[in-house]
Design an enzyme around this catalytic site. Structure first.
Site, PDB file in Angstrom:
ATOM      1  N   CYS A 149       0.851  -1.201   0.000  1.00  0.00           N
ATOM      2  CA  CYS A 149       0.000   0.000   0.000  1.00  0.00           C
ATOM      3  C   CYS A 149       0.886   1.250   0.000  1.00  0.00           C
ATOM      4  CB  CYS A 149      -0.955  -0.053   1.203  1.00  0.00           C
ATOM      5  SG  CYS A 149      -2.181   1.277   1.263  1.00  0.00           S
ATOM      6  N   LEU A 150       0.698   2.153   0.957  1.00  0.00           N
ATOM      7  CA  LEU A 150       1.513   3.360   1.030  1.00  0.00           C
ATOM      8  C   LEU A 150       2.983   3.018   1.226  1.00  0.00           C
ATOM      9  CD1 LEU A 150       1.787   6.415   1.178  1.00  0.00           C
ATOM     10  CD2 LEU A 150       1.021   6.328   3.554  1.00  0.00           C
TER      11      LEU A 150
END
Length: 644
Positions: free
Chosen positions: A374-375
Site C-alpha cells: 500500500c503506502l
C-alpha cells in the site's frame, strides 16, 4: 519509461519523466509565444531567447513574465473554524461539495435538452413500473423491469420477489437509474464535479433504500414476526454497545482476543534496531539454511504492520520464514501531535534507508529483496528510484503489494482530493497535529457505504445478529495516526499533482527522481476489488518500459486479496511476465488474455523470489549484530505496535 541520461555527477536529469510526459513535451516543442511564456514560468520548458519586439531597442531585453500571485497563508481563525466544522461533516469540505453541486446545477438548468431527456426518461420509467405492477398482481414471477447491478446484493433474497416488496425494490432501482442519468452526461460539468455529485446522489439514495426500514424489508419483517420482536431488542442492545464503545474511544467487541504478541503477530523474532519512527524486527529462522538475500517488508503506516503476520495459519511472514528466507519487518511508531513535522523524507530516511543500513550490518554483503504494501509500496518505489539515482545497488528485487505509483486513476478516493478538500483537511491536521484513524475510516466507509454502513446496520441492528470479529477485522480496527506534514505532502505531491509518476518528485529538495531508473526486477500484486488502490491504477507500473515486471491480479480486496494463504477457498489469480523493453499491453486486453490460475498467489511469488536468488543457500545470520551496534533489544513484536 526510458532511463534518464546522466549528468557528469551521475544524477538523473529531468529527462527521466515517464514516456507519456515526454510525449507531451515533444508535442509542445514549438509552442505559441503566449503558451511558451506560461510554460517557462512553470518551469516546464527550457528558457529560449526570443527575438525582441520590433519597436523595442535591441539592447533592451523583453520584460520577464509576471509571477502568479501566491495564496495568502491561512490564519489561525480560518483553520480553527474549518477544524470545528469537520467534526460535523465527516472531514468533508462543505465548500468542495457546494462547488460540485453549483457546477452541476448551473449546467443542468442551462441544458433544456438534458431536462427534456430526463423528463422523457422519467415518464418511460413510470410507464414501465405501472406495467410491471399490473403484471405482478396476477403473476408475481413475471420478469422485472430492471435488475440490480451485479455488485448490488441487497435484493437477491426470494422474499424481495413477492408483493408488495417487489414493487418497493423495482421503484427504488428505477429511481436509482434515473438519478444516475440526472447527475452524469451534462456538458460543461468538470469530470471531478460530475463524479462527486453522482457519488453524493448515491449516498442519499442508499440512505432511503427499502432495505433499511423494518416496514419495507421483508427479511426483517419475517425475522420480527418469527421471533416476536426479539431481533429488534437484540439490535437495540448491539447499537447501545457499539455507541458506548465509540463514545468511549474503545475498540470493538472481541478485539481483546486479538492482541499482538499473544494471538496475532506471534512469529518469533527480535527487535534489532529502534529510532524515533521505526522498530526493525528480525524473525527467527526455522530452517537450517536460508536464501542468501534477506527480505525486508515496508508496510503502510496507515495501519499496523501485523496484517502481514496475522494468525500463524495466514501469516505471510511465517510462510517465508518456513520456506527458508531471512525476514525483516519495519514496525512504524504511531505518531502523536509532537510528530506533526515528520515529512515524507523522514519516512524514507528514518524508515527504509535506516532499515537497509541495519540489514547490511546484520547480513553483510547481501542484497535485499524489498517488499512494500500500500503506502509502504509507494515509499519503496521512491526508495528504489532514489537508490538507483545514487548508484546504490543494495536492492536485489522490488515487490509492490496493492501500491500505486500513478494517481491519475486512483478510484473513488480521488473524489475527496481537490484543492478545497485538501485545504480543509490540512486545517484539521493543523489543529490536531495528525489525521486520526477514525477520520480516515469514515472516508473509506463512505466509499462502500452500502456494504460497510447500511448492510451492517440492517444485519446488526434490525436483524439483531452480531458478527464476531476475526483476525483481519480486529487488525482493521487497530488504527494509527498520520503526521500533519507527511500526509499533506502525500496528498498534494502524489495524489493531487502526480509528481512521482510524472518525474517531478524530489527527495531532500534535490534532483527529481525517476521511476524509470529502477534497476531491479519488479513483482507487482493488485487485487480485483480494491477500492483503495484500484487494479488498473496499480497496473500503470507497466508503463515503465525499461523494467522487468511480473504482474499479478488476484481475487479479493485491498486487504483480503493480499492475505491469501494457500488453502484459502475460492482464491484465484492472473499472472504475466513482461521483460524490459517489451511492448505495453493495456489493462483490459491483458485481463482478457491472461490465464486464470486457481489458488493462492503466494507460491507464485515465492518461486519468483527464489528464482532471483544467487542460487545458493547459506546458514541463517545471527539475530542482530551487537558488535556493530544492532543488538537484540526486545522480543517481537516490539513496543511500537502496541501503542494506541
Amino acid at each position: 519509461m526510458r532511463k534518464p541520461s546522466k549528468s557528469a555527477s551521475g544524477a538523473g536529469s529531468s529527462s527521466g519523466a515517464p514516456a507519456a510526459t515526454r510525449a507531451r513535451r515533444r508535442a509542445v516543442a514549438a509552442p505559441e509565444p503566449a503558451l511558451a511564456v506560461a510554460e517557462v514560468a512553470r518551469g516546464q520548458l527550457p528558457v529560449v531567447a526570443a527575438p525582441p519586439p520590433v519597436l523595442a531597442p535591441l539592447s533592451v531585453p523583453a520584460p520577464p513574465p509576471a509571477a502568479a500571485p501566491e495564496a495568502e497563508p491561512p490564519t489561525p481563525l480560518d483553520r480553527l473554524l474549518h477544524a470545528g466544522l469537520a467534526r460535523y461533516t465527516l472531514g468533508l469540505s462543505p465548500a468542495s461539495l457546494w462547488l460540485a453541486y453549483a457546477d452541476w446545477a448551473i449546467h443542468f438548468w442551462s441544458s433544456p435538452a438534458k431536462q427534456q431527456q430526463l423528463a422523457q426518461k422519467g415518464y418511460r420509467k413510470a410507464l414501465r413500473f405501472a406495467n410491471y405492477a399490473m403484471r405482478a398482481v396476477t403473476d408475481p414471477s413475471c420478469e422485472p423491469c430492471i435488475e440490480p447491478l451485479p455488485q448490488d446484493s441487497r435484493f437477491r433474497g426470494e422474499a424481495w420477489k413477492k408483493p408488495p416488496f417487489n414493487l418497493f425494490q423495482q421503484w427504488f432501482l428505477l429511481n436509482q437509474q434515473w438519478w444516475h442519468s440526472a447527475t452524469t452526461g451534462i456538458r460543461g460539468v468538470s469530470p471531478h464535479h460530475e463524479q462527486l455529485v453522482n457519488f453524493m446522489a448515491r449516498q442519499a439514495l442508499d440512505m432511503v433504500s427499502p432495505v433499511n426500514f423494518v416496514a419495507t424489508n421483508p427479511e426483517v419483517l419475517q425475522a420480527t414476526l418469527a421471533e416476536g420482536g426479539q431481533n429488534l431488542a437484540r439490535g437495540a442492545t448491539n447499537f447501545w454497545a457499539d455507541w458506548e464503545r465509540e463514545a468511549g474511544d474503545k475498540p470493538p467487541i472481541g478485539a481483546e482476543h486479538f492482541r499482538p504478541g499473544e494471538t496475532v503477530a506471534v512469529t518469533p523474532g527480535a527487535v534489532v534496531y529502534r529510532n524515533r519512527l521505526i522498530e526493525l524486527i528480525q524473525y527467527s529462522p526455522t530452517t537450517s539454511e536460508v536464501q542468501a538475500e534477506p527480505v525486508l517488508f515496508v508496510p503502510a503506516w496507515i495501519m499496523k504492520y501485523y496484517i502481514l503476520d496475522l494468525s500463524p495459519g495466514n501469516s505471510l511472514v511465517k510462510y517465508l520464514v518456513d520456506h527458508g528466507h531471512t525476514v525483516f519487518m519495519i514496525s512504524w511508531r504511531n505518531p502523536s501531535a509532537e510528530d506533526r513535522d515528520l515529512g515524507f523524507d523522514d519516512y524514507l530516511h528514518l524508515g527504509v534507508l535506516e532499515a537497509l543500513k541495519a540489514i547490511g550490518a546484520i547480513v553483510p554483503g547481501a542484497k535485499v529483496d524489498a517488499v512494500g504494501y500500500c503506502l509502504g509500496g509507494t515509499l519503496l518505489a521512491i526508495a528504489a528510484s532514489y537508490l538507483a539515482q545514487q548508484g546504490d545497488k543494495t536492492l536485489n528485487s522490488t515487490t509492490l503489494f496493492a501500491a500505486q505509483t500513478d494517481f491519475t486513476e486512483a478510484g473513488e478516493l480521488t473524489l475527496f482530493i481537490d484543492d478545497s478538500q485538501l485545504n480543509f483537511l490540512e486545517d484539521i491536521m493543523w489543529e490536531q497535529g495528525y489525521l486520526d484513524s477514525k477520520q480516515m475510516a469514515g472516508t473509506f466507509q463512505l466509499l462502500r457505504s452500502s456494504d460497510l454502513i447500511w448492510s451492517r446496520m440492517v444485519h446488526e441492528y434490525l436483524m439483531g445478529r452480531h458478527t464476531p470479529l476475526n483476525d483481519l477485522m480486529a487488525w482493521n480496527a487497530d488504527g494509527t495516526r498520520l503526521p500533519y506534514k507527511m500526509h499533506s505532502q502525500y496528498l498534494r505531491e502524489l495524489f493531487l499533482n502526480n509528481d512521482l509518476f510524472e518525474g517531478r518528485y524530489k527527495v531532500d529538495g534535490g534532483e527529481p527522481i525517476s521511476l524509470g531508473d529502477i534497476n531491479t526486477p519488479l513483482f507487482v500484486v493488485a487485487t480485483e476489488k480494491d477500492h483503495v488502490a484500484p487494479w488498473r491504477s496499480v497496473y500503470k507500473i507497466n508503463l515503465l518500459d525499461d523494467v522487468d515486471t511480473t504482474f499479478v491480479l488476484t481475487s479479493g480486496g485491498h486487504n483480503a486479496g493480499i492475505v491469501s494463504e494457500p488453502g484459502h477457498a475460492g482464491r484465484r489469480y492472473r499472472v504475466s511476465h513482461r521483460p524490459a523493453g517489451a511492448h505495453y499491453v493495456g489493462p483490459d486486453s491483458w485481463r482478457e488474455t491472461a490465464k486464470v490460475e486457481q489458488g493462492s498467489w503466494w507460491p507464485e511469488w515465492l518461486a519468483w523470489l527464489d528464482g532471483r536468488s544467487q542460487g545458493r543457500k547459506v546458514g541463517p545470520p545471527s539475530m542482530g549484530a551487537p558488535d556493530k551496534g544492532y543488538p537484540a533489544l526486545a522480543a517481537a513484536p516490539g513496543s511500537y505496535v502496541l501503542q494506541a
